[in-house]
Design a protein around this motif. Structure first.
Motif, PDB file in Angstrom:
ATOM      1  N   CYS A 238      25.158  41.114  30.329  1.00 49.81           N
ATOM      2  CA  CYS A 238      23.817  41.360  30.871  1.00 49.81           C
ATOM      3  C   CYS A 238      23.633  42.837  31.216  1.00 49.81           C
ATOM      4  O   CYS A 238      24.589  43.521  31.612  1.00 49.81           O
ATOM      5  CB  CYS A 238      23.599  40.501  32.118  1.00 49.81           C
ATOM      6  N   TRP A 239      22.410  43.292  31.093  1.00 50.01           N
ATOM      7  CA  TRP A 239      22.071  44.678  31.432  1.00 50.01           C
ATOM      8  C   TRP A 239      22.485  44.993  32.878  1.00 50.01           C
ATOM      9  O   TRP A 239      22.882  46.115  33.194  1.00 50.01           O
ATOM     10  CB  TRP A 239      20.565  44.938  31.250  1.00 50.01           C
ATOM     11  N   CYS A 240      22.432  43.970  33.736  1.00 51.70           N
ATOM     12  CA  CYS A 240      22.684  44.203  35.166  1.00 51.70           C
ATOM     13  C   CYS A 240      24.144  44.530  35.466  1.00 51.70           C
ATOM     14  O   CYS A 240      24.446  45.057  36.530  1.00 51.70           O
ATOM     15  CB  CYS A 240      22.218  43.019  35.999  1.00 51.70           C
ATOM     16  N   THR A 241      25.044  44.249  34.516  1.00 49.51           N
ATOM     17  CA  THR A 241      26.446  44.588  34.749  1.00 49.51           C
ATOM     18  C   THR A 241      26.691  46.082  34.600  1.00 49.51           C
ATOM     19  O   THR A 241      27.762  46.570  34.955  1.00 49.51           O
ATOM     20  CB  THR A 241      27.373  43.811  33.790  1.00 49.51           C
ATOM     21  N   GLN A 242      25.700  46.807  34.093  1.00 52.57           N
ATOM     22  CA  GLN A 242      25.817  48.254  33.887  1.00 52.57           C
ATOM     23  C   GLN A 242      25.041  49.057  34.933  1.00 52.57           C
ATOM     24  O   GLN A 242      24.918  50.270  34.815  1.00 52.57           O
ATOM     25  CB  GLN A 242      25.294  48.626  32.499  1.00 52.57           C
ATOM     26  N   VAL A 243      24.499  48.369  35.941  1.00 52.07           N
ATOM     27  CA  VAL A 243      23.639  49.012  36.933  1.00 52.07           C
ATOM     28  C   VAL A 243      24.282  48.939  38.314  1.00 52.07           C
ATOM     29  O   VAL A 243      24.905  47.941  38.666  1.00 52.07           O
ATOM     30  CB  VAL A 243      22.261  48.304  36.978  1.00 52.07           C
TER      31      VAL A 243
ATOM     32  N   LEU B  12      20.815  34.250  44.142  1.00 48.13           N
ATOM     33  CA  LEU B  12      20.251  33.145  43.368  1.00 48.13           C
ATOM     34  C   LEU B  12      19.334  33.612  42.242  1.00 48.13           C
ATOM     35  O   LEU B  12      19.081  32.858  41.312  1.00 48.13           O
ATOM     36  CB  LEU B  12      19.490  32.188  44.290  1.00 48.13           C
ATOM     37  N   ALA B  13      18.801  34.828  42.354  1.00 50.92           N
ATOM     38  CA  ALA B  13      17.903  35.356  41.335  1.00 50.92           C
ATOM     39  C   ALA B  13      18.144  36.852  41.196  1.00 50.92           C
ATOM     40  O   ALA B  13      18.278  37.559  42.190  1.00 50.92           O
ATOM     41  CB  ALA B  13      16.446  35.101  41.710  1.00 50.92           C
ATOM     42  N   CYS B  14      18.210  37.315  39.952  1.00 46.89           N
ATOM     43  CA  CYS B  14      18.465  38.734  39.677  1.00 46.89           C
ATOM     44  C   CYS B  14      17.214  39.582  39.845  1.00 46.89           C
ATOM     45  O   CYS B  14      16.104  39.143  39.550  1.00 46.89           O
ATOM     46  CB  CYS B  14      18.974  38.897  38.248  1.00 46.89           C
ATOM     47  N   ILE B  15      17.435  40.800  40.268  1.00 48.74           N
ATOM     48  CA  ILE B  15      16.380  41.808  40.330  1.00 48.74           C
ATOM     49  C   ILE B  15      16.087  42.251  38.889  1.00 48.74           C
ATOM     50  O   ILE B  15      16.997  42.358  38.080  1.00 48.74           O
ATOM     51  CB  ILE B  15      16.834  42.978  41.194  1.00 48.74           C
ATOM     52  N   CYS B  16      14.833  42.493  38.556  1.00 49.38           N
ATOM     53  CA  CYS B  16      14.456  42.900  37.192  1.00 49.38           C
ATOM     54  C   CYS B  16      14.785  44.382  36.946  1.00 49.38           C
ATOM     55  O   CYS B  16      14.991  45.139  37.899  1.00 49.38           O
ATOM     56  CB  CYS B  16      12.975  42.632  36.941  1.00 49.38           C
ATOM     57  N   PRO B  17      14.807  44.795  35.665  1.00 49.78           N
ATOM     58  CA  PRO B  17      15.108  46.196  35.346  1.00 49.78           C
ATOM     59  C   PRO B  17      14.130  47.191  35.993  1.00 49.78           C
ATOM     60  O   PRO B  17      14.538  48.254  36.421  1.00 49.78           O
ATOM     61  CB  PRO B  17      14.997  46.253  33.823  1.00 49.78           C
ATOM     62  N   ALA B  18      12.861  46.832  36.060  1.00 50.97           N
ATOM     63  CA  ALA B  18      11.880  47.763  36.640  1.00 50.97           C
ATOM     64  C   ALA B  18      12.145  47.993  38.129  1.00 50.97           C
ATOM     65  O   ALA B  18      12.080  49.129  38.597  1.00 50.97           O
ATOM     66  CB  ALA B  18      10.469  47.222  36.438  1.00 50.97           C
TER      67      ALA B  18
END
Length: 69
Positions: free
Chosen positions: A36-41, A58-64
């Protein structure tokens, strides 16, 4: 007594937009996804503190919303 809205783990808990979380897609479809993109942030403590308590972990924050301002 008021009903608590059901949390949608595919939506950002801050803005309600789709969070594009590959881990959630894999959970829902059973199909292997790339990392997931979030593993790089790096999510700042301040950003994570804005997530409502009932949505934490429980819910991921979006890229924006994750984008530094």
């Amino acid at each position: 007594m008021s009903a608590v809205p059901e949390l949608d783990p595919s939506r950002c808990p801050l803005c309600g937009q789709l969070n594009r979380c590959a881990m959630e897609v894999e959970r829902l479809t059973g199909e292997k996804q790339p990392p997931c993109w979030c593993t790089q942030v790096d999510f700042s403590t301040g950003l994570l503190a804005r997530v409502p308590a009932e949505a934490q972990r429980l819910a991921c924050i979006c890229p924006a919303c994750a984008r530094p301002r």
